[in-house]
Every structure is written in C-alpha cells, then in structure tokens.
Design an enzyme around this catalytic site. Structure first.
Site, short mmCIF file in Angstrom:
data_model
loop_
_atom_site.label_atom_id
_atom_site.label_comp_id
_atom_site.label_asym_id
_atom_site.label_seq_id
_atom_site.Cartn_x
_atom_site.Cartn_y
_atom_site.Cartn_z
CG ASP A 287 -2.17 0.90 0.95
OD1 ASP A 287 -2.13 1.72 0.01
OD2 ASP A 287 -3.16 0.82 1.72
C1 NOJ Z 1 -3.98 3.96 0.19
C2 NOJ Z 1 -5.18 3.11 0.48
O1 NOJ Z 1 -5.00 2.45 1.72
C3 NOJ Z 1 -5.46 2.07 -0.60
O2 NOJ Z 1 -6.68 1.45 -0.31
C4 NOJ Z 1 -5.49 2.72 -1.94
O3 NOJ Z 1 -5.78 1.76 -2.92
C5 NOJ Z 1 -4.14 3.36 -2.19
N1 NOJ Z 1 -3.89 4.38 -1.18
C6 NOJ Z 1 -4.03 3.97 -3.58
O4 NOJ Z 1 -4.84 5.07 -3.68
#
Ligand code: NOJ
Length: 765
Positions: A287
């Site tokens: 993430d």
């Molecule tokens: C952080 C988030 O936790 C995740 O769910 C998301 O897909 C990514 N950012 C990309 O935007």
C-alpha cells in the site's frame, strides 16, 4: 475488439528487429506460454530494469507527468496509477514502447472502488442489496468504464471484514459478515476481470487490504491488529481467499501490523500462506508508502533494512515510494538480496502484464488515438440506468410508523438538511473519476419526481457540522463541504418556517462523505449535534418526520429513531442517488435492502456484531439478572440488527422443513421455508439462513450466516426457498487449527433478518 498498436510504434519496431519478441505479438494466453516468455524476457533484463519493474508510481504533485516520462524512458517504472485519461496514458505507454530499451509495456491502475465515471453506491451500500447480480452489474460497468479510460487494474475489491464502525473505511467494504463479504468480493472479481483480464473491457482486480485491516484496534486507521489464529482463519481471511479463488490477479498488502508484524514485513502472510498454501500466482503490491513505514513501525532501522525486509517477505511491487529503486541495487551487490528474489518479484509483475494481454497489445485498453472521447466527462459515457437500479436496491427502510412512507406526490413536502442538496456527498468517498456536478442530489431527485404534482420546499437547516475543527478537516484538500454563514439558529429558524408550511418533512442528515473515508476514524457515532438540534426543531413542528440518512458507517441514532416516523438508510448512493432515493420515498420502488452491519445504540457497545460467541452468563431480556453479560446503563443488543430491513409490503416465513433429520458424514441436507408476500404490494426480500453448532470442542458463534437468497414476490404470492447445507458450512478452525466439522446437533435459523427466525435442527453424523 482488438486494437492494432499505433503506427509510430510499428515504425520503431521495424527499426529494431532484435527486440521483436518482447514487443506486441500473438502470445497465447496460457500459463505455459507466459512462463516461457517471461523467463526469456528476464534473461535479457539488467538488474536495474528488473528493479524498475517493481516501482509503481502515483502521478501527482510529487511526481509530475514530465518527470515520470523521463523515468519511463530509462526503464525505471513498472506501472502508473492516478492517471485516468487515454491521452495521458497513451503518452506514457508511447514512452515505454518507443524509447525504453526493452519496450516492456506499463500497466495503469486506479482506485475504481464503486464505479469509474458513473458512481455506484459505496460498497457498504452494495452489500445492503444482498444482490449478487447487482454487484456484478457494478463490477461490469466499472470495469467497462475503467478499461475505456485505458486502465488495466483496479485497487478493489476491499474485502476487509469490519466490526468497527468507528473505522472510516468500513464504507469501502461489505460489512461485518464473513460469508456476505466473501460472496460480494467473489462476484466483484468475477465481474471486473470477466473471462480474461486481457479482454478489451476487463480490468484486473487487486483484492485488499491483505490482511485484517478492518480489525484495527479502536477503529483508528492504520492501527494495530492483534488476533487469535482461530478468529483470523474463521472470520477475517475467507473473503480474501474467496476473491483469490475467483482469480484476482493482484493483492494489495495492508498497512497494519498483525500480532506485532506489519503485513508489509510478514513473510508468513505473504509467502507461507498466500503463495505456498493458497497457491497465489499473481502480484503483491504494497500500500501507499508502506515500505518506508516499516521504519516507523519499528521493525527496520533504516531504509535499506525496510527494503530488504519487504522484498524478502514477499512484497513484489512498491507503491509510491522510491525505496526499492534506490536501495535494491546495493542490497543485491552486497548479497543481502539475491538475484533470484529480484527475479521472483519482477516475474510476478511481468506475469500480470502478460495476463493483461499487454505483450500482445500494449494499447489494448486505449485503441487508436482517433477513438479517444472528445470529452472524457461526456454524459454519453455514463451508465445512469444501471446506477439508479443498483442504488434503489441498496436502500434500507429502517422504520415506517403507520405507513408514513411511501409519500404521496401531492401537497407540500419540505426537504431539509445539509445533505439534501449536496452532489459531492451523495457520491461517497473514493468516487474515482466521477464528477460531482453529474450526480443527482436528493433535492434534484425529489424535484424530478414531484414536478407539476407536489410543492417541494427546501432549506439547508444546518451545516454538516458546526465544529470548526471538523469543517477544516473535511475541507483540508478540497473545498468538499460548503459552509453556510448564517448562524445555526437562523438556519434552524428558516428550516422550521418551511417545515410549518408542509404536510410532511423529509430530513437528509448524517455524514459528509469525508467523514467515512481513509483516515476518517471517529470516536463517536452520533449525528453531529447541530444536525440533532435541527431534527429536534423539525420534530417540534408536529409534522410527520422522515429521516433520510446519508452516511458511510452505522450511526448511533436512538434519539433520532424515536423522533422519526420513518427512517431510510441510503448510505452514499452515487451518481443517480437522488433519483433512486426519490423512487423509494414515493413508492416507485419498494425497498428491499438489508443491513450488512449491526447498528449500535451507542459507541460504548462496540464491538457489537451478530455472530458473537456465547458467554457463560448470557443476558436474558425476559429475565434480567445482574450477574450476566451486559451493560447496566444501556438497553442491550443493537438498535437495528444485522440482516434487518423493512418493505412497503409484509412477508411471512413458514416453519423450516428439513429434507432429513440427519446429515451423513460429508453429505448434504436441505432446509426449506415458504415465504409469502402477505401485503398489498409487490416486493423483494432477502431470505437468510444461519447455522449454529451448540456444542463443539470450542465455543462457536450463536449464529453464522451460511446462505441467502433475494426473491421477488408479487402481492399474495408464495415461494419456497431451499438452502443446501454441506459439510463446509459446518466447518470451523479448532484449537489445533484443523478445519473440521464435528458430529452432533446443528441449529438452522431462517428468516428475513438475523433476529426473527424460524428454527429447526439436524444431526451431523
Ligand atoms: C492507500 C489506500 O489504503 C489504498 O486502499 C489505496 O488503494 C491506495 N492508497 C491507492 O490510492
């Protein structure tokens, strides 16, 4: 439809025949052909090119398009996200295909969580439909629109089971139940990926957040998770497994730690379980910035160590940090990371690119330039009918005293509330490439429905919140919430004046979309106090009061529920939300949604979920006793239970009929009920089947959902609904972590919610 790569590319290909085998071709879509191709390709790649494949860049202020193009040319990037127009995507793919040494195509990803251009209801609302066909519709349309924008991958579905309404991200998931979430996740993956992620209008999914993100302590985002193996395997892991079994090509790794180990550093999770046990062949993606965060988690002392740990733990691709690119070359030179480990990670990236069909046609989701839409936000690119259909199905009728609803399209109706005229809020969080001014607010929807028939009055009545800190929080990055400068009392007075002129008052209250989002954890679940004061003032007018809730989590609404004649839970219902809510308010659609979460009476009851374990001292409503498990200062149990939702008609459920009093070892048994629409209107409902293992080697939940069917019945009509129960439905993880079904008695409960059920039993031999 298959597009031919661009003319400029064909020219550059003709000039460099030696590279022909990595370029667009006719590679068969089989695992064997893929593996052979990728192995060959890996042999041609330098270490830096392999490491380049592991970098996923987010386009934004830190990484403007121009800088990225240079990196693409130098083979320093494997994939891009946050770019959503064909023009931008094509320009980047051109760089990779024309100017990089090996001409390895990029893939393009985005958070397509509940729609791309057309915004559907938030996932928690989709779960309220209990309608897998509706979920598939959302998946298909979202994938179509995303692929039509040139995207290859989505960061969805989010299947984090959550029993934590304080957590803002529950809005992105499918609620508190494992079975329902598994069914929803599986359907979403199947619909988005279609027959093949390589198809023109499919996108590859990336199930998230692996794992257990929904169980962050206290519902505080990014926080710790500490969980027994039994609970992990029984309640939290199955939805990820279901999505992977449905073929999800990607997995996004969670930001939280699990039993002390950050998921990004957890080789047990990412290798032993995901790869070795579950046989996952796709790609794992960290993430946002999670590799860097290993330092703050306290498991790495410096960037090198963070990178070494993440890669060795099984994180293939790094999202939005430069750590892999910066530190892996040295780590390999020093022998701390082996070339085989780099190859494995790069292979996973190349494999998914192959599976996306990018080695056959890097422009497969782009087509020729001439086919680009003139206006990316053109009305003609939206799927409004589908959005309205799904939104109607996701609305839950919580209360309807004396048949206040449906409303008549006559007389005078006052629509009041901070969310009534908000095109932004109705779309919900993560509304991808959706455009607020294309969404239908509740005010607009009610206008459409009543035009020329009834008088519709409108007043805002209150801001979403009067708390300056909360207003600033909501408007931190964009002017998301407009703040009325009238005094709170003035706003209420203006609203009351309108209410007094009306026959009925509809109050649209709850949360702004930014209150139920990533990093939007709340310590309370109330409707903001200024909105509560508005409701009290409206109630004091003596007019029938219909509360239309917009929110991304269960709220504690004991007082509001008491005040209201009718309550409609609409969540955040998307581009066509206003029309869909109006359809339900005026009876053009008979509500059929059911809650995928329990509604606590107060924040102090959390965690409150329907499938809890029994205690040695259960509380008995009929015979209250001091020394039992309960809160002495509150009514026990939720305000609204899991699975609950009313209709404008009534249904009856017959006693349960078992096909046999016993179920043979590894056999099946069937449980049936006859459901009758005993009211005056046609309507749909959801029949739910729960099981309970009353005596087992470990305590088993008082009930667990093990099947559901959504049925449509005309007034007076009956239908028999049969659930087949197999041994898998009886299995659980015992103390030795074996997945077993233990012989003995089982209770079967079937009903239209989790509380009012018809019960039967069978013996598992
Ligand atoms: C952080 C988030 O936790 C995740 O769910 C998301 O897909 C990514 N950012 C990309 O935007």
């Amino acid at each position: 439809m298959k597009w031919i790569y661009s003319v400029s590319l064909a020219v550059s290909l003709a000039m460099q025949p030696a590279l022909a085998e990595t370029l667009p071709g006719n590679h068969p879509m089989t695992e064997q052909a893929r593996d052979a191709f990728v192995n060959q390709l890996l042999k041609k790649m330098t270490l830096d090119e392999k490491i380049g494949q592991l970098r996923l860049i987010s386009v934004g202020p830190d990484n403007p398009k121009e800088a990225i193009r240079d990196m693409i040319q130098k083979s320093q990037v494997g994939a891009i996200f946050n770019t959503v127009t064909r023009q931008d995507i094509r320009a980047m793919q051109d760089q990779a295909m024309q100017l990089s040494r090996l001409k390895i195509p990029l893939f393009f990803a985005f958070d397509v969580i509940h729609g791309q251009r057309t915004i559907f209801p938030i996932p928690l609302a989709l779960a309220s439909s209990w309608d897998l066909d509706a979920v598939k519709e959302v998946g298909r349309v979202s994938a179509y629109e995303a692929a039509d924008d040139g995207l290859n991958m989505t960061w969805a579905p989010m299947v984090d089971v959550s029993r934590e309404p304080r957590w803002g991200r529950g809005s992105e998931g499918f609620g508190e139940d494992t079975w329902l979430t598994s069914e929803m996740g599986r359907s979403m993956v199947q619909a988005m990926q279609g027959k093949s992620a390589a198809d023109r209008y499919s996108v590859m999914t990336s199930v998230k957040h692996f794992a257990l993100y929904g169980a962050v302590e206290g519902g505080r985002d990014y926080n710790t998770v500490d969980m027994s193996p039994q609970r992990m395997f029984q309640d939290y892991l199955p939805p990820y497994k279901a999505s992977l079994d449905a073929g999800s090509g990607g997995v996004m790794v969670a930001l939280n730690s699990i039993n002390g180990v950050p998921a990004t550093a957890d080789s047990w999770l990412l290798k032993d379980l995901l790869r070795d046990k579950w046989k996952f062949k796709g790609i794992t993606i960290s993430d946002h910035g999670a590799i860097k965060e290993l330092i703050k988690h306290g498991v790495a002392s410096d960037p090198q160590e963070a990178v070494r740990i993440a890669l060795k733990s099984g994180v293939d691709m790094s999202m939005s940090d430069e750590y892999y690119s910066k530190y892996l070359p040295d780590l390999v030179k020093r022998g701390d990371v082996s070339m085989a480990e780099i190859d494995d990670a790069a292979r996973h990236v190349l494999n998914v690119k192959y599976d996306m069909g990018l080695f056959n046609d890097p422009y497969s989701h782009l087509g020729p330039k001439e086919s680009d839409p003139q206006d990316t936000n053109a009305e003609s690119r939206l799927h409004r009918a589908e959005a309205r259909d799904v939104a109607r199905k996701s609305i839950v009728l919580l209360k309807n005293r004396l048949e206040t609803l449906p409303l008549k399209k006559s007389g005078t109706i006052a629509l009041i509330g901070p969310l009534a005229d908000s095109q932004r809020d109705i779309m919900g969080s993560w509304s991808a490439a959706g455009v607020a001014k294309q969404s239908v607010s509740l005010l607009q929807g009610m206008r459409n429905a009543t035009e020329g028939k009834a008088t519709l009055l409108y007043e805002k009545g209150a801001n979403v919140s009067d708390n300056k800190g909360i207003q600033d929080f909501l408007n931190l990055y964009e002017p998301a919430v407009s703040i009325d400068t009238r005094s709170p009392q003035q706003m209420i007075d203006d609203a009351v004046a309108k209410a007094k002129q009306a026959d009925v008052v509809v109050a649209a209250v709850g949360e702004a979309q930014g209150m139920a989002h990533e990093a939007s954890s709340r310590s309370d679940l109330i409707i903001p106090p200024n909105q509560q004061r508005l409701l009290a003032a409206l109630k004091a007018t003596g007019k029938p009061l219909v509360i239309v809730l917009m929110n991304g989590r269960p709220l504690s609404i004991v007082n509001e529920d008491r005040m209201a004649d009718a309550v409609l839970e609409t969540w955040f219902s998307g581009t066509e939300g206003g029309n869909a809510i109006a359809d339900v308010l005026f009876g053009d659609y008979n509500p059929s949604g059911k809650l995928p979460v329990s509604f606590p009476r107060s924040v102090g009851q959390i965690p409150i979920y329907y499938n809890h374990l029994p205690t040695g001292r259960p509380y008995n409503f009929a015979k209250p006793n001091k020394y039992t498990s309960h809160y002495y200062d509150a009514v026990n149990g939720p305000l609204y239970p899991f699975g609950y939702g009313l209709s404008y008609t009534t249904f009856t459920v017959s006693p349960v009929k078992m096909s046999s009093p016993t179920m043979a070892r590894d056999g099946t048994v069937e449980a049936s009920v006859t459901v009758t629409n005993s009211g005056q209107r046609d309507g749909a409902t959801v029949v739910q089947m729960y099981l309970n293992d009353p005596v087992a080697s470990i305590s088993r939940p008082v009930q667990e959902l093990r099947g559901f069917k959504r049925i449509m019945l005309k007034a007076g009509e009956s239908q028999t609904v049969t659930f087949k129960i197999d041994v898998d439905a009886l299995k659980f993880w015992n103390q030795q972590m074996q997945h077993v079904a233990e012989p003995g008695k089982f209770n079967v409960m079937i009903g239209l919610d989790s509380v009012r059920t018809e019960n039967a039993q069978f013996n598992y031999l």
